[in-house]
Enzyme design. Structure first.
Site, PDB file in Angstrom:
ATOM      1  N   ASP A 228       0.816  -1.205   0.000  1.00 57.84           N
ATOM      2  CA  ASP A 228       0.000   0.000   0.000  1.00 57.84           C
ATOM      3  C   ASP A 228       0.860   1.269   0.000  1.00 57.84           C
ATOM      4  O   ASP A 228       1.995   1.254   0.473  1.00 57.84           O
ATOM      5  CB  ASP A 228      -0.923  -0.014   1.236  1.00 57.84           C
ATOM      6  CG  ASP A 228      -2.108   0.931   1.064  1.00 57.84           C
ATOM      7  OD1 ASP A 228      -2.389   1.342  -0.080  1.00 57.84           O
ATOM      8  OD2 ASP A 228      -2.752   1.254   2.077  1.00 57.84           O
TER       9      ASP A 228
ATOM     10  N   HIS B  72       2.601   3.271  -8.867  1.00 58.77           N
ATOM     11  CA  HIS B  72       2.381   1.851  -9.178  1.00 58.77           C
ATOM     12  C   HIS B  72       3.578   1.285  -9.953  1.00 58.77           C
ATOM     13  O   HIS B  72       4.011   0.161  -9.721  1.00 58.77           O
ATOM     14  CB  HIS B  72       1.097   1.660  -9.987  1.00 58.77           C
ATOM     15  CG  HIS B  72      -0.140   2.046  -9.241  1.00 58.77           C
ATOM     16  ND1 HIS B  72      -0.343   1.720  -7.916  1.00 58.77           N
ATOM     17  CD2 HIS B  72      -1.237   2.751  -9.610  1.00 58.77           C
ATOM     18  CE1 HIS B  72      -1.516   2.192  -7.523  1.00 58.77           C
ATOM     19  NE2 HIS B  72      -2.069   2.833  -8.517  1.00 58.77           N
TER      20      HIS B  72
ATOM     21  N   LEU C 145      11.789 -19.582  -4.922  1.00 57.73           N
ATOM     22  CA  LEU C 145      10.643 -18.915  -4.293  1.00 57.73           C
ATOM     23  C   LEU C 145       9.400 -18.957  -5.191  1.00 57.73           C
ATOM     24  O   LEU C 145       9.503 -18.851  -6.410  1.00 57.73           O
ATOM     25  CB  LEU C 145      11.031 -17.466  -3.997  1.00 57.73           C
ATOM     26  CG  LEU C 145       9.990 -16.594  -3.308  1.00 57.73           C
ATOM     27  CD1 LEU C 145      10.676 -15.678  -2.284  1.00 57.73           C
ATOM     28  CD2 LEU C 145       9.205 -15.743  -4.306  1.00 57.73           C
TER      29      LEU C 145
END
Ligand code: FPP
Length: 261
Positions: free
Chosen positions: A38, A55, A149
């Site tokens: 956020d 973004h 991962l």
């Protein structure tokens, strides 16, 4: 438009963090970290830039953090990239995020693949542009055998929608007779969630200063440890990831029971 503002080049996966030098215990690294990324818009606004600039910067930060987490021995990162509620945003911002995702899925896949990262997605396909769905399928297929991962991107995801989706899946099986109501347990329920096959997050990180869940992984975070920071996501660094994990390592996790002394 996108190219005019940002250019077409996304930098290669940077950085690395060594668990031995980070002051962490290698035997207690959270296996699964969920992240609410956020503060992108506020970060951009604070610099006098358009929200979408945040973004773009946030997408770069995710790459940096995935690399650092991989180096630290984290096995899974689930990142909240677009929520079912984000459709309420101005259409220009939605288009931008979709375009960013589309480019991310094209430009980053080779880099993730080269770093042995397995890319997965969770969320509904409903309402997503076809080209994004195709790229999601391609990224999943190309990286499916990677053993490093797992980057699980939550796209068009909402925790309540996920639970409803699971309930409908189970109801359909009861209706067609392949499942009895008595047989429903946590494991049957989890098999119908988008996160099927993944362990629950151990640690939930939220940047940007708010202290809420925002409809993220409602079932899965039942016993996750939370770590929040006022720092906006584009400014989140590998050192802050280390800080969050260090805090996690100081916690006593009891899962509702008592600690054996
Ligand atoms: C929250 O910031 C962030 C989002 C709604 C989207 C997160 C998207 C990215 C990090 C980039 C796209 C991801 C990929 C993988 C390409 P906000 O806009 O709510 O910020 P604010 O709270 O300051 O308004």
């Amino acid at each position: 438009m996108f190219d005019q503002i940002f250019g077409n080049v996304i930098q290669p996966m940077p950085c690395t963090v060594d668990v031995d030098t980070a002051g962490l215990r290698a035997d207690n690294i959270p296996r699964h970290i969920a992240i609410i990324m956020d503060g992108n818009g506020r970060w951009a606004k604070a610099q006098g830039k358009v929200r979408t600039y945040g973004h773009k910067a946030g997408a770069e930060t995710l790459k940096t953090i995935v690399r650092a987490a991989n180096d630290l021995g984290v096995k899974i990162i689930t990142a909240y990239a677009f929520s079912t509620e984000n459709w309420k945003r101005p259409v220009t911002e939605i288009h931008f995020i979709m375009e960013l995702l589309s480019r991310y899925l094209t430009n980053e896949i080779q880099d993730f693949h080269d770093n042995n990262v397995q890319v997965r997605f969770m969320g509904s396909r409903e309402g997503l542009p076809g080209v994004i769905c195709q790229k999601m399928d391609y990224a999943t297929e190309v990286t499916k055998d990677n053993t490093g991962l797992i980057l699980n991107l939550a796209i068009n995801y909402g925790g309540r929608a996920e639970i409803l989706h699971a309930v409908k899946g189970i109801a359909a099986r009861i209706q067609d007779g392949s499942l009895s109501a008595d047989a429903i347990d946590a494991s049957v329920f989890e098999d119908n969630l988008y996160s099927r096959g993944l362990p629950d997050p151990d640690l939930l990180i939220r940047t940007g200063g708010d202290q809420r869940i925002s409809n993220f992984l409602l079932w899965q975070i039942a016993y996750a440890e939370m770590w929040t920071t006022k720092v906006c996501w584009p400014d989140f660094t590998p050192a802050m990831l280390v800080e969050a994990i260090a805090s996690f390592q100081k916690r006593e996790r009891r899962f509702g029971g008592l600690i054996q002394k």
